[in-house]
Scaffold this motif. Structure first.
Motif, PDB file in Angstrom:
ATOM      1  N   VAL A   1      22.370 -15.801  22.322  1.00  0.00           N
ATOM      2  CA  VAL A   1      21.196 -15.916  21.998  1.00  0.00           C
ATOM      3  C   VAL A   1      20.400 -14.443  22.514  1.00  0.00           C
ATOM      4  O   VAL A   1      20.195 -14.225  23.691  1.00  0.00           O
ATOM      5  N   ARG A   2      20.289 -13.521  21.587  1.00  0.00           N
ATOM      6  CA  ARG A   2      19.791 -12.158  21.924  1.00  0.00           C
ATOM      7  C   ARG A   2      18.309 -12.147  22.293  1.00  0.00           C
ATOM      8  O   ARG A   2      18.019 -11.252  23.103  1.00  0.00           O
ATOM      9  N   ALA A   3      17.627 -12.940  21.659  1.00  0.00           N
ATOM     10  CA  ALA A   3      16.033 -12.932  22.027  1.00  0.00           C
ATOM     11  C   ALA A   3      15.522 -14.230  21.315  1.00  0.00           C
ATOM     12  O   ALA A   3      16.410 -14.882  20.597  1.00  0.00           O
ATOM     13  N   ALA A   4      14.319 -14.704  21.736  1.00  0.00           N
ATOM     14  CA  ALA A   4      13.725 -15.785  21.291  1.00  0.00           C
ATOM     15  C   ALA A   4      12.076 -15.404  21.149  1.00  0.00           C
ATOM     16  O   ALA A   4      11.621 -14.742  21.989  1.00  0.00           O
ATOM     17  N   VAL A   5      11.773 -16.230  20.151  1.00  0.00           N
ATOM     18  CA  VAL A   5      10.096 -15.810  19.770  1.00  0.00           C
ATOM     19  C   VAL A   5       9.385 -17.176  20.502  1.00  0.00           C
ATOM     20  O   VAL A   5       9.664 -18.361  20.215  1.00  0.00           O
TER      21      VAL A   5
ATOM     22  N   LEU B   1      22.520 -14.561  17.893  1.00  0.00           N
ATOM     23  CA  LEU B   1      21.455 -15.149  16.969  1.00  0.00           C
ATOM     24  C   LEU B   1      20.096 -14.857  17.813  1.00  0.00           C
ATOM     25  O   LEU B   1      19.961 -14.544  18.915  1.00  0.00           O
ATOM     26  N   VAL B   2      19.110 -14.746  16.975  1.00  0.00           N
ATOM     27  CA  VAL B   2      17.461 -14.634  17.427  1.00  0.00           C
ATOM     28  C   VAL B   2      17.062 -16.251  17.209  1.00  0.00           C
ATOM     29  O   VAL B   2      16.940 -16.621  16.063  1.00  0.00           O
ATOM     30  N   ASP B   3      16.587 -16.953  18.323  1.00  0.00           N
ATOM     31  CA  ASP B   3      15.988 -18.099  18.165  1.00  0.00           C
ATOM     32  C   ASP B   3      14.595 -18.104  17.793  1.00  0.00           C
ATOM     33  O   ASP B   3      13.600 -17.253  18.777  1.00  0.00           O
ATOM     34  N   ALA B   4      13.967 -18.349  16.562  1.00  0.00           N
ATOM     35  CA  ALA B   4      12.543 -18.056  16.067  1.00  0.00           C
ATOM     36  C   ALA B   4      11.570 -18.832  16.609  1.00  0.00           C
ATOM     37  O   ALA B   4      10.392 -18.689  16.288  1.00  0.00           O
ATOM     38  N   HIS B   5      11.921 -19.926  17.500  1.00  0.00           N
ATOM     39  CA  HIS B   5      10.972 -20.946  17.637  1.00  0.00           C
ATOM     40  C   HIS B   5      11.311 -21.651  19.253  1.00  0.00           C
ATOM     41  O   HIS B   5      12.004 -22.525  19.067  1.00  0.00           O
TER      42      HIS B   5
ATOM     43  N   GLY C   1      12.483  -9.570  30.240  1.00  0.00           N
ATOM     44  CA  GLY C   1      13.445  -9.075  29.268  1.00  0.00           C
ATOM     45  C   GLY C   1      13.451  -9.728  28.043  1.00  0.00           C
ATOM     46  O   GLY C   1      12.375 -10.192  27.460  1.00  0.00           O
ATOM     47  N   PRO C   2      14.658  -9.799  27.430  1.00  0.00           N
ATOM     48  CA  PRO C   2      14.832 -10.513  26.318  1.00  0.00           C
ATOM     49  C   PRO C   2      14.521 -11.768  25.801  1.00  0.00           C
ATOM     50  O   PRO C   2      14.139 -12.183  24.710  1.00  0.00           O
ATOM     51  N   LEU C   3      14.384 -12.522  27.146  1.00  0.00           N
ATOM     52  CA  LEU C   3      14.126 -13.929  26.915  1.00  0.00           C
ATOM     53  C   LEU C   3      12.779 -14.019  27.328  1.00  0.00           C
ATOM     54  O   LEU C   3      12.814 -14.175  28.913  1.00  0.00           O
ATOM     55  N   PRO C   4      11.594 -14.667  26.808  1.00  0.00           N
ATOM     56  CA  PRO C   4      11.601 -15.193  25.513  1.00  0.00           C
ATOM     57  C   PRO C   4      11.813 -13.860  24.450  1.00  0.00           C
ATOM     58  O   PRO C   4      12.482 -13.781  23.597  1.00  0.00           O
ATOM     59  N   GLY C   5      11.172 -12.848  24.667  1.00  0.00           N
ATOM     60  CA  GLY C   5      10.762 -11.727  23.564  1.00  0.00           C
ATOM     61  C   GLY C   5       9.400 -11.827  22.739  1.00  0.00           C
ATOM     62  O   GLY C   5       8.453 -11.801  23.617  1.00  0.00           O
TER      63      GLY C   5
ATOM     64  N   ALA D   1      14.502 -12.580  11.439  1.00  0.00           N
ATOM     65  CA  ALA D   1      13.753 -12.666  12.856  1.00  0.00           C
ATOM     66  C   ALA D   1      13.244 -11.129  13.276  1.00  0.00           C
ATOM     67  O   ALA D   1      12.199 -10.872  13.492  1.00  0.00           O
ATOM     68  N   ASP D   2      14.310 -10.276  13.402  1.00  0.00           N
ATOM     69  CA  ASP D   2      14.203  -8.820  13.632  1.00  0.00           C
ATOM     70  C   ASP D   2      13.117  -8.416  12.875  1.00  0.00           C
ATOM     71  O   ASP D   2      12.145  -7.754  13.436  1.00  0.00           O
ATOM     72  N   ARG D   3      13.000  -8.448  11.644  1.00  0.00           N
ATOM     73  CA  ARG D   3      12.289  -7.940  10.724  1.00  0.00           C
ATOM     74  C   ARG D   3      10.801  -8.359  10.861  1.00  0.00           C
ATOM     75  O   ARG D   3       9.960  -7.526  10.903  1.00  0.00           O
ATOM     76  N   LEU D   4      10.752  -9.781  10.972  1.00  0.00           N
ATOM     77  CA  LEU D   4       9.165 -10.177  11.130  1.00  0.00           C
ATOM     78  C   LEU D   4       8.726  -9.894  12.205  1.00  0.00           C
ATOM     79  O   LEU D   4       7.249  -9.861  12.265  1.00  0.00           O
ATOM     80  N   TYR D   5       9.093 -10.168  13.270  1.00  0.00           N
ATOM     81  CA  TYR D   5       8.762 -10.107  14.875  1.00  0.00           C
ATOM     82  C   TYR D   5       8.990  -8.900  15.457  1.00  0.00           C
ATOM     83  O   TYR D   5       8.995  -8.718  16.757  1.00  0.00           O
ATOM     84  N   GLY D   6       9.071  -7.630  14.890  1.00  0.00           N
ATOM     85  CA  GLY D   6       9.086  -6.496  15.322  1.00  0.00           C
ATOM     86  C   GLY D   6      10.417  -5.982  16.151  1.00  0.00           C
ATOM     87  O   GLY D   6      10.322  -5.456  17.166  1.00  0.00           O
ATOM     88  N   GLY D   7      11.492  -6.534  15.652  1.00  0.00           N
ATOM     89  CA  GLY D   7      12.724  -6.086  16.028  1.00  0.00           C
ATOM     90  C   GLY D   7      13.351  -7.227  17.156  1.00  0.00           C
ATOM     91  O   GLY D   7      14.200  -7.063  17.650  1.00  0.00           O
ATOM     92  N   ALA D   8      12.512  -7.823  17.473  1.00  0.00           N
ATOM     93  CA  ALA D   8      12.764  -9.153  18.467  1.00  0.00           C
ATOM     94  C   ALA D   8      13.693  -8.399  19.570  1.00  0.00           C
ATOM     95  O   ALA D   8      14.568  -8.806  20.200  1.00  0.00           O
ATOM     96  N   VAL D   9      12.824  -7.481  20.117  1.00  0.00           N
ATOM     97  CA  VAL D   9      13.488  -6.911  21.425  1.00  0.00           C
ATOM     98  C   VAL D   9      12.349  -6.992  22.641  1.00  0.00           C
ATOM     99  O   VAL D   9      11.268  -7.516  22.505  1.00  0.00           O
ATOM    100  N   PRO D  10      12.781  -6.769  23.734  1.00  0.00           N
ATOM    101  CA  PRO D  10      11.789  -6.871  25.221  1.00  0.00           C
ATOM    102  C   PRO D  10      10.729  -6.021  24.776  1.00  0.00           C
ATOM    103  O   PRO D  10      10.708  -4.973  24.487  1.00  0.00           O
ATOM    104  N   PHE D  11       9.650  -6.751  25.127  1.00  0.00           N
ATOM    105  CA  PHE D  11       8.276  -6.072  25.331  1.00  0.00           C
ATOM    106  C   PHE D  11       8.131  -5.393  26.541  1.00  0.00           C
ATOM    107  O   PHE D  11       8.436  -5.965  27.697  1.00  0.00           O
ATOM    108  N   THR D  12       7.440  -4.241  26.549  1.00  0.00           N
ATOM    109  CA  THR D  12       6.819  -3.898  27.789  1.00  0.00           C
ATOM    110  C   THR D  12       5.929  -4.807  28.678  1.00  0.00           C
ATOM    111  O   THR D  12       5.121  -5.310  28.056  1.00  0.00           O
ATOM    112  N   SER D  13       6.150  -4.907  29.893  1.00  0.00           N
ATOM    113  CA  SER D  13       5.186  -5.975  30.569  1.00  0.00           C
ATOM    114  C   SER D  13       3.633  -5.487  30.437  1.00  0.00           C
ATOM    115  O   SER D  13       3.154  -4.156  30.528  1.00  0.00           O
ATOM    116  N   PRO D  14       2.652  -6.482  29.910  1.00  0.00           N
ATOM    117  CA  PRO D  14       1.239  -6.035  29.843  1.00  0.00           C
ATOM    118  C   PRO D  14       0.513  -5.883  31.297  1.00  0.00           C
ATOM    119  O   PRO D  14      -0.532  -5.574  31.339  1.00  0.00           O
ATOM    120  N   GLY D  15       1.315  -6.236  32.207  1.00  0.00           N
ATOM    121  CA  GLY D  15       0.819  -5.971  33.720  1.00  0.00           C
ATOM    122  C   GLY D  15       0.181  -7.628  33.989  1.00  0.00           C
ATOM    123  O   GLY D  15       0.051  -8.459  33.206  1.00  0.00           O
TER     124      GLY D  15
END
Length: 298
Positions: free
Chosen positions: A56-60, A12-16, A82-86, A284-298
């Motif tokens: 829990v694959r990812a979380a918003v 699952l993806v936890d959206a909150h 990584g994928p948590l939070p997401g 959640a995947d569709r709305l939040y851009g795939g619910a995948v790990p983001f690149t670190s903003p630094g």
């Protein structure tokens, strides 16, 4: 997952969810008597979700307050762990003194290239028609133009205002946190407002923040109350426009993470495989851009 409700769901993806560190930033609503930890980090989230009956694959991660310092801190946590939070959803706080700041407080964060999936309008104490929110239509235009989501944290009487906003911005995806109900009673006025909201095809809602402690003296039949709210949401939106959200760690004051997942599953009516997968992860995947790990903003 629970009984025979979701035999096909193995993740699952936890959206909150929320993260914070009161030593690093000011959280305006935080008080010791709330019984919440002063610091909630990705490692704490990982430990909580590890108890869930499925992966829990990812979380918003939804920003807990409304400062730029907190927004940047939250984005760093998402980028480094990584994928948590997401995906990250930041709060909207208007900046009418800055002409180009359609995203308000979050504008410099977005302008710096920090990945932001959406902005949340948290105004449950405001006007019913949302007329006291500065720059609201400009916010919606900016979100729609950049493919981001508008989340709303509102009370039931404000749901018609959200519906009107969605009608003015038909290209915008809107997600209503906690069904616009939270731990309240799913009465007729709320049901009618929810149905009006669901008539706007790009409005979605989170099955989050609904649960109360069984020891609460106001609770006569907690399971029946939540089931009635969830049933009304499924009837209005269909499972494909609903998302699961734990509201952790706020929910930990009510029940452990695994129990929140369990209670939500038990509250659901029978769904087909497509609706089940959509509600627990695909939307959640569709709305939040795939619910995948983001690149670190630094």
């Amino acid at each position: 997952m629970v009984g025979d409700r979701m035999p096909a769901v193995d993740q699952l993806v936890d959206a909150h969810v929320h993260l914070w560190d009161t030593a690093a930033m000011r959280i305006s609503w935080f008080r010791d008597d709330l019984g919440l930890p002063r610091r909630v980090a990705p490692d704490d989230l990982a430990a909580a979700v590890a108890t869930a009956p499925v992966t829990v694959r990812a979380a918003v991660a939804v920003q807990a307050a409304d400062t730029e310092t907190e927004a940047r801190w939250l984005a760093r946590q998402a980028g480094a762990h990584g994928p948590l939070p997401g995906p990250v959803v930041l709060q909207y706080d208007a900046r009418p003194d800055v002409p180009d700041a359609w995203a308000g407080m979050a504008q410099p964060v977005i302008d710096d290239g920090v990945p932001v999936a959406g902005l949340r309008l948290a105004v449950p104490g405001g006007a019913a028609d949302l007329s006291d929110v500065a720059g609201l239509d400009r916010l919606c235009e900016g979100l729609a133009a950049t493919g981001r989501v508008l989340e709303t944290l509102v009370r039931p009487s404000q749901l018609p205002g959200v519906a009107a906003l969605a009608s003015r911005h038909p290209a915008l995806d809107v997600v209503v946190c906690h069904l616009g109900l939270g731990a309240g009673e799913p009465d007729r006025a709320w049901r009618d407002a929810l149905a009006g909201l669901a008539a706007r095809p790009r409005v979605h809602a989170k099955l989050s923040g609904l649960h109360r402690a069984a020891s609460d003296p106001a609770v006569a039949d907690e399971a029946a109350r939540v089931a009635a709210a969830v049933r009304a949401a499924v009837d209005a939106f269909g499972a494909e426009r609903l998302l699961f959200g734990s509201d952790w760690p706020m929910s930990a004051r009510v029940a452990p993470y695994a129990e929140i997942v369990d209670r939500t599953a038990r509250a659901l009516p029978a769904l087909d495989d497509a609706g089940t997968t959509a509600m627990w992860s695909r939307t959640a995947d569709r709305l939040y851009g795939g619910a995948v790990p983001f690149t670190s903003p630094g």
